[in-house]
Design an enzyme around this catalytic site. Structure first.
Site, PDB file in Angstrom:
ATOM      1  N   ASP A  67       0.824  -1.503   0.522  1.00 46.50           N
ATOM      2  CA  ASP A  67      -0.031  -0.125  -0.096  1.00 46.50           C
ATOM      3  C   ASP A  67       0.955   0.945   0.199  1.00 46.50           C
ATOM      4  O   ASP A  67       1.922   1.641   0.273  1.00 46.50           O
ATOM      5  CB  ASP A  67      -1.046  -0.023   1.571  1.00 46.50           C
ATOM      6  N   ASN A 136      -7.089  -2.593  14.337  1.00 46.41           N
ATOM      7  CA  ASN A 136      -8.487  -2.778  13.574  1.00 46.41           C
ATOM      8  C   ASN A 136      -8.805  -3.725  13.505  1.00 46.41           C
ATOM      9  O   ASN A 136      -9.545  -4.500  12.842  1.00 46.41           O
ATOM     10  CB  ASN A 136      -8.994  -1.505  13.506  1.00 46.41           C
ATOM     11  N   HIS A 138      -7.288  -4.561  10.403  1.00 48.44           N
ATOM     12  CA  HIS A 138      -6.977  -4.214   9.262  1.00 48.44           C
ATOM     13  C   HIS A 138      -5.455  -4.815   8.268  1.00 48.44           C
ATOM     14  O   HIS A 138      -4.180  -4.624   8.887  1.00 48.44           O
ATOM     15  CB  HIS A 138      -6.884  -2.846   8.459  1.00 48.44           C
ATOM     16  N   GLU A 143      -9.573  -1.148   5.866  1.00 46.70           N
ATOM     17  CA  GLU A 143     -10.423  -0.849   6.487  1.00 46.70           C
ATOM     18  C   GLU A 143     -11.064  -2.711   6.965  1.00 46.70           C
ATOM     19  O   GLU A 143     -11.895  -3.169   6.129  1.00 46.70           O
ATOM     20  CB  GLU A 143     -10.892   0.067   6.729  1.00 46.70           C
TER      21      GLU A 143
HETATM   22  C1  GLP Z   1      -0.497   0.122   8.358  1.00 45.52           C
HETATM   23  C2  GLP Z   1       0.082  -0.732   6.923  1.00 45.52           C
HETATM   24  C3  GLP Z   1      -0.156  -1.608   7.405  1.00 45.52           C
HETATM   25  C4  GLP Z   1       0.223  -2.303   8.987  1.00 45.52           C
HETATM   26  C5  GLP Z   1      -0.063  -1.584   9.638  1.00 45.52           C
HETATM   27  C6  GLP Z   1       0.279  -1.580  10.908  1.00 45.52           C
HETATM   28  O1  GLP Z   1      -1.405   1.630   8.665  1.00 45.52           O
HETATM   29  N1  GLP Z   1      -0.757   0.137   5.653  1.00 45.52           N
HETATM   30  O2  GLP Z   1       0.029  -2.973   6.621  1.00 45.52           O
HETATM   31  O3  GLP Z   1       0.291  -3.532   8.905  1.00 45.52           O
HETATM   32  O4  GLP Z   1       0.760   0.140   9.746  1.00 45.52           O
HETATM   33  O5  GLP Z   1       1.327  -0.549  11.775  1.00 45.52           O
HETATM   34  P1  GLP Z   1       2.264  -1.220  12.828  1.00 45.52           P
HETATM   35  O6  GLP Z   1       3.357  -2.077  12.401  1.00 45.52           O
HETATM   36  O7  GLP Z   1       3.150  -0.119  12.823  1.00 45.52           O
HETATM   37  O8  GLP Z   1       1.973  -1.632  13.991  1.00 45.52           O
END
Ligand code: GLP
Length: 527
Positions: A67, A136, A138, A143
């Site tokens: 993404d 959440n 995702h 989402e």
């Molecule tokens: C972002 C990315 C996700 C990732 C998520 C979790 O939103 N788009 O791909 O898994 O963050 O982030 P973190 O690893 O910092 O908790």
């Protein structure tokens, strides 16, 4: 879903990096799906190290990122383009032209997404997809309220994601409101998936992954539909409570475990009918669920388990589908295994051999039971060690039909039988005097030896000798890091252990279980 629970973030990162490196060894031109966020940073830095050391080679690898924020300039310090170059691409030998990240600068996001999806397909799809997970639930930027059968698309970030990701920006106001992301279908068509989760903030969503059913408000729960997902998380993230049940001839023991913390232990009497046992287990489970959020149940039972059917001599189980009977009554996921296997697992997770990966547990009781743990997991290849033949020319017939089984020498039944025979031959011995008309208990035999009884001493010495012969065989076959002994007789402590160790190789590690009969339920919880 395979679940690997690591001690901490560093171990989780190293484990994930190892799996990625292994993938590249197996298929150097692998198509990797890459994630951003704080979770994979440790893994990326480990991959950098492996690449410098020559143990991971990205020269033929192709990557697609999950993404990107939208809109965002590629050189923006918060773009995933910048993130990937800083955290991974600058540290490994991947070719720049083989890396693909959705372009947050595009003025035609729809076309950008379509082209990205096509390019993935052109490369034959993703071989190994790395995923983090949002608080959440995702994955990518799919989402909770998004359409789940989606391919690469533009999406609006959930307020909870904007809030969570604001820690990387000056304020929540600076977080872009939109993003481009591969879809759930893109992710689910990957051949293999590694999902990483670290820290207590992820424990709620992780428990949705390990629990039963698919909660559609947690996008990552859809990964349960994929056949090759490895969840690698640290202990903080892995918090769901699990219930272990150990069915014995006299008692049924229950243990609730959260992470690796023991929350509850309980014991009830065993009924003598199958229905009675299942009823009791089901009602205890529903009682325990009032206080604990139980995600899974593990059950240890004596006897043989074939295709999920349990047959146990000392319990009313004849081809009994224990797993499905308990699952139907509780609506929980239930795993059944042999009780000695469960106890061995309990020893390695909660007992005195926590530092070991490979152990053998020997239970000395009516028979001789055993459980083998290799790489901290139960192995089902073998394990009837009580029935290894210890005396080829023996006249001792075992319940299994063979002669000279270890069990006919090293069970407490055998010790008592020997002692009673010797006492009957030496009625003037202390051993006979302590007996109840010739009937003895294991304790009385040791008591007689303590009082200087030569007859009792000789019986014990012979018992320990055969115990040592069996253990020497086990050491030669498995070379475990430790052998753990359990069963009432091990309450004799050093009186048993010291002479035993004298008959074993110098470096053999033999310990008496500190968990004893508690090990079964604890290990069952970890199934
Ligand atoms: C972002 C990315 C996700 C990732 C998520 C979790 O939103 N788009 O791909 O898994 O963050 O982030 P973190 O690893 O910092 O908790």
């Amino acid at each position: 879903m395979r679940i690997i629970v690591c001690e901490n973030y560093a171990d989780m990162s190293a484990k994930a990096a190892e799996l990625v490196a292994a993938q590249l060894t197996l298929k150097p031109d692998s198509v990797l799906g890459l994630a951003t966020g704080s979770t994979p940073i440790g893994m990326y830095s480990k991959l950098g190290e492996l690449c410098s050391a020559g143990t991971a080679d990205f020269s033929e690898a192709v990557s697609f990122n999950l993404d990107e924020y939208y809109p965002i300039r590629r050189d923006d310090p918060h773009s995933y383009f910048t993130y990937m170059h800083e955290n991974l691409f600058s540290k490994i030998n991947i070719k720049e032209e083989n890396t693909h990240i959705l372009n947050g600068e595009t003025d035609d996001p729809e076309r950008e997404c379509e082209a990205f999806e096509k390019l993935i397909k052109l490369h034959g799809g993703i071989d190994l997809q790395i995923l983090g997970i949002g608080r959440n639930g995702h994955i990518g930027f799919n989402e909770p309220d998004a359409v789940m059968n989606s391919y690469t698309h533009m999406t609006r970030l959930a307020p909870s994601t904007i809030k969570a990701n604001s820690r990387f920006f000056r304020s929540a106001d600076d977080v872009p409101r939109m993003a481009l992301t591969v879809g759930m279908s893109t992710i689910l068509t990957s051949k293999k998936i590694i999902l990483m989760a670290s820290g207590a903030a992820k424990s709620r969503v992780v428990s949705e992954l390990i629990g039963d059913g698919i909660n559609l408000t947690v996008p990552a729960a859809l990964l349960k539909l994929h056949s090759d997902v490895v969840l690698i998380c640290d202990k903080e993230a892995y918090r769901g409570a699990r219930l272990g049940v150990d069915i014995g001839g006299t008692n049924i023991k229950f243990a609730v475990v959260e992470g690796e913390e023991i929350k509850l232990r309980k014991s009830i009497a065993t009924k003598d009918t199958c229905n009675g046992i299942i009823d009791d287990i089901a009602s205890e489970i529903s009682e325990i669920r009032k206080s604990y959020d139980i995600k899974a149940v593990g059950v240890g039972t004596p006897g043989l388990i074939h295709d999920g059917l349990v047959t146990a001599i000392n319990l009313p189980f004849r081809d009994t589908p224990l797993e499905s009977l308990i699952a139907e009554r509780t609506d929980l996921s239930v795993t059944v295994d042999n009780d000695a296997n469960c106890a061995a697992l309990g020893e390695v997770v909660f007992g005195g051999t926590k530092d070991c990966g490979n152990i053998v547990l020997i239970t000395l009781g009516t028979g001789v039971g055993s459980g083998i743990i290799l790489n901290r997991s139960i192995t089902h290849n073998g394990g009837e060690m009580g029935h290894m033949i210890i005396e080829a020319e023996s006249s001792r017939k075992c319940g299994c039909g063979q002669y000279g089984c270890w069990e006919t020498y090293s069970s407490v039944t055998a010790l008592v039988k020997d002692a009673e025979e010797q006492a009957a031959k030496n009625k003037s011995s202390i051993l006979y005097t302590l007996s109840d008309n010739g009937r003895l208990t294991g304790k009385q035999i040791f008591e007689a030896a303590d009082k200087g009884c030569g007859t009792a001493r000789a019986v014990i010495d012979r018992y320990i000798h055969y115990l040592a012969v069996g253990i020497r065989n086990i050491i030669n076959i498995f070379s475990p890091e430790a052998i753990v002994l359990a069963g009432g007789i091990t309450g004799q402590g050093d009186k048993l252990l010291k002479p035993l160790i004298r008959e074993l190789p110098e470096d053999a590690r033999v310990e008496i279980s500190i968990l004893q009969e508690e090990a079964g339920a604890l290990g069952a919880a970890m199934l």
